[in-house]
Design a protein around this motif. Structure first.
Motif, PDB file in Angstrom:
ATOM      1  N   LYS A 207       0.833  -1.204   0.000  1.00 31.07           N
ATOM      2  CA  LYS A 207       0.000   0.000   0.000  1.00 31.07           C
ATOM      3  C   LYS A 207       0.869   1.255   0.000  1.00 31.07           C
ATOM      4  CE  LYS A 207      -3.970  -2.144   2.309  1.00 31.07           C
ATOM      5  NZ  LYS A 207      -4.742  -2.238   3.575  1.00 31.07           N
ATOM      6  N   LEU A 208       1.935   1.238   0.793  1.00 34.14           N
ATOM      7  CA  LEU A 208       2.831   2.392   0.835  1.00 34.14           C
ATOM      8  C   LEU A 208       3.525   2.611  -0.500  1.00 34.14           C
ATOM      9  CD1 LEU A 208       4.623   1.985   4.308  1.00 34.14           C
ATOM     10  CD2 LEU A 208       2.810   3.605   3.725  1.00 34.14           C
ATOM     11  N   ARG A 209       3.874   1.521  -1.151  1.00 38.16           N
ATOM     12  CA  ARG A 209       4.668   1.598  -2.382  1.00 38.16           C
ATOM     13  C   ARG A 209       3.811   1.562  -3.641  1.00 38.16           C
ATOM     14  NH1 ARG A 209       9.001  -2.856   0.031  1.00 38.16           N
ATOM     15  NH2 ARG A 209       9.925  -1.473   1.600  1.00 38.16           N
ATOM     16  N   GLN A 210       2.479   1.550  -3.450  1.00 36.22           N
ATOM     17  CA  GLN A 210       1.533   1.512  -4.565  1.00 36.22           C
ATOM     18  C   GLN A 210       1.858   0.353  -5.502  1.00 36.22           C
ATOM     19  OE1 GLN A 210       1.843   5.598  -6.072  1.00 36.22           O
ATOM     20  NE2 GLN A 210       0.052   6.149  -4.862  1.00 36.22           N
ATOM     21  N   PHE A 211       1.774  -0.833  -4.925  1.00 37.67           N
ATOM     22  CA  PHE A 211       2.234  -2.052  -5.575  1.00 37.67           C
ATOM     23  C   PHE A 211       1.174  -3.125  -5.345  1.00 37.67           C
ATOM     24  CE2 PHE A 211       4.865  -5.857  -5.911  1.00 37.67           C
ATOM     25  CZ  PHE A 211       5.789  -5.527  -6.898  1.00 37.67           C
ATOM     26  N   GLU A 212       0.911  -3.969  -6.339  1.00 38.58           N
ATOM     27  CA  GLU A 212      -0.046  -5.062  -6.140  1.00 38.58           C
ATOM     28  C   GLU A 212       0.701  -6.312  -5.704  1.00 38.58           C
ATOM     29  OE1 GLU A 212      -4.025  -7.078  -8.043  1.00 38.58           O
ATOM     30  OE2 GLU A 212      -2.736  -5.857  -9.336  1.00 38.58           O
ATOM     31  N   TYR A 213       0.387  -6.751  -4.505  1.00 36.86           N
ATOM     32  CA  TYR A 213       1.142  -7.851  -3.895  1.00 36.86           C
ATOM     33  C   TYR A 213       0.579  -9.214  -4.259  1.00 36.86           C
ATOM     34  CZ  TYR A 213       2.025 -11.096   0.026  1.00 36.86           C
ATOM     35  OH  TYR A 213       2.289 -12.195   0.793  1.00 36.86           O
ATOM     36  N   SER A 214      -0.642  -9.524  -3.842  1.00 34.76           N
ATOM     37  CA  SER A 214      -1.097 -10.910  -3.925  1.00 34.76           C
ATOM     38  C   SER A 214      -2.533 -11.016  -4.429  1.00 34.76           C
ATOM     39  CB  SER A 214      -1.004 -11.567  -2.539  1.00 34.76           C
ATOM     40  OG  SER A 214      -1.572 -12.867  -2.564  1.00 34.76           O
ATOM     41  N   ARG A 215      -2.735 -11.968  -5.347  1.00 29.42           N
ATOM     42  CA  ARG A 215      -4.073 -12.365  -5.768  1.00 29.42           C
ATOM     43  C   ARG A 215      -4.258 -13.856  -5.511  1.00 29.42           C
ATOM     44  NH1 ARG A 215      -3.360  -8.339 -10.221  1.00 29.42           N
ATOM     45  NH2 ARG A 215      -2.370  -9.901 -11.559  1.00 29.42           N
TER      46      ARG A 215
END
Length: 377
Positions: A207-215
């Motif tokens: 969230k801090l890095r504006q990144f999609e982590y896991s689906r």
């Protein structure tokens, strides 16, 4: 030959055991000085206050056996993750889930695949089932998994692939799109274990890095051959209670449940986990401190000339460019314990748990002291 060497199984004879960091007092500490433990990725704030209260209450019923199915916790996890109840299996830590998967899916002549510089229990669990663990090289000296190499290592005898995401001990991460592409290429006879033990930390960083982590849950819901591992040991601070869970295909988890020891999860552990799920303030405090202090530690260690890999978990992977065991021993004499990574195949690297601001300052002070003494004529 000893009495039992020709009687025990080949895996038991050939395997090396897990060696946790011992707990002796550091040489310079007095009786009142506790060791600052930054070696096992534990929550520096301890368990949730709600979990502590729940544990204390649960001890009054300790004379009764626990609910073997952990029914209430499974129900809560099913609702939280929006998956059917039969796709949730609660175990004595995610390490028990790993063991169950290996004993269910593997046998002599079969193999599992993972990357080098990843969680040591993968090899232990695979070898205990009499199978082989194939480790593929990482990218750029510990900078992340080479998923193409992992795919290339899969063969007709492969049944499991382990992807620690974030990875222990490097703290690196595979983004959601890369996992999607990887899973699309994995053959049907292979189950991919998405080990998300550090999920809460990675989600906060993302969230801090504006990144999609896991689906990962989306893959499970559409019927992919994946098992997702989660734990209460890390962000929730319940490592000493040994409780975690797997989310996976119902049929596979039913087979795994047959292999599980009866009453492997205590009633105290289940009660604590149920309470910990509700303590959002404790999790927020934990992950926000972790993110801010990761920057402090990374800056301090980098200034000393060490190579620190950007983390997505609650620890830092630090290449000292020198013998890591020697530095970790000197740090222990200063009252601080970190993990040297020689057993992982990284003899110049350490793994450092991100602690409280006070703990991290003690670490940096000790490392600076050792570095200055090393530079003295």
């Amino acid at each position: 030959m000893s009495r039992f060497s020709d009687l025990v199984s080949k895996p038991a004879r050939d395997m090396a055991g897990y060696s946790p960091v011992p707990f002796p007092k550091p040489a310079t500490a007095d009786a009142e000085s506790p060791l600052v433990k930054l070696d096992s990725n534990e929550n520096p704030f301890g368990p949730s206050p709600l979990a502590i209260e729940a544990m204390q209450s649960a001890t009054t019923a300790a004379s009764s056996y626990p609910d073997d199915d952990c029914s209430e916790l499974r129900r809560r996890l099913s609702l939280r993750h929006t998956v059917p109840l039969e796709q949730v299996l609660v175990t004595a830590g995610s390490t028990e889930m790993l063991s169950l998967l290996c004993h269910t899916m593997l046998a002599p002549g079969m193999n599992a695949v993972t990357s080098e510089l990843s969680f040591v229990v993968y090899g232990m669990a695979a070898h205990a089932a009499g199978a082989e663990l194939i480790r593929t090289p990482m990218r750029n000296d510990g900078e992340g998994f080479d998923v193409d190499a992992i795919l290339a290592a899969i063969n007709d005898n492969t049944r499991l692939v382990f992807l620690a995401n974030p990875n222990n001990p490097t703290g690196t991460l595979i983004d959601a799109a890369a996992v999607d592409a990887f899973l699309a290429k994995v053959p049907d006879h292979v189950v991919v274990v998405l080990d998300e033990a550090y999920y809460e930390f990675a989600l906060y960083f993302a969230k801090l890095r504006q990144f999609e982590y896991s689906r990962s849950l989306e893959h499970l819901r559409r019927g992919a051959g994946v098992v997702i591992l989660r734990t209460f040991s890390k962000a929730h601070g319940l490592a000493g209670l040994r409780i975690g869970y797997g989310l996976g295909p119902a049929e596979l988890l039913a087979y795994c449940a047959r292999m599980r020891n009866t009453f492997s999860v205590s009633s105290v552990a289940e009660s604590a986990a149920l309470a910990a799920l509700d303590d959002h303030n404790h999790i927020e405090r934990t992950v926000s401190n972790n993110a801010s202090q990761a920057e402090v530690l990374m800056e301090g260690l980098t200034k000393l000339g060490y190579r620190v890999v950007t983390t997505w978990a609650n620890f830092l992977y630090c290449d000292l460019r020198q013998d890591a065991f020697g530095l970790s021993a000197r740090l222990r004499n200063e009252g601080i314990s970190v993990r040297s990574l020689g057993a992982w195949g990284a003899p110049t690297s350490i793994r450092v748990t991100i602690g409280t601001p006070e703990q991290n300052e003690l670490l940096l002070t000790a490392v600076r002291k050792i570095a200055s003494l090393s530079e003295s004529p």
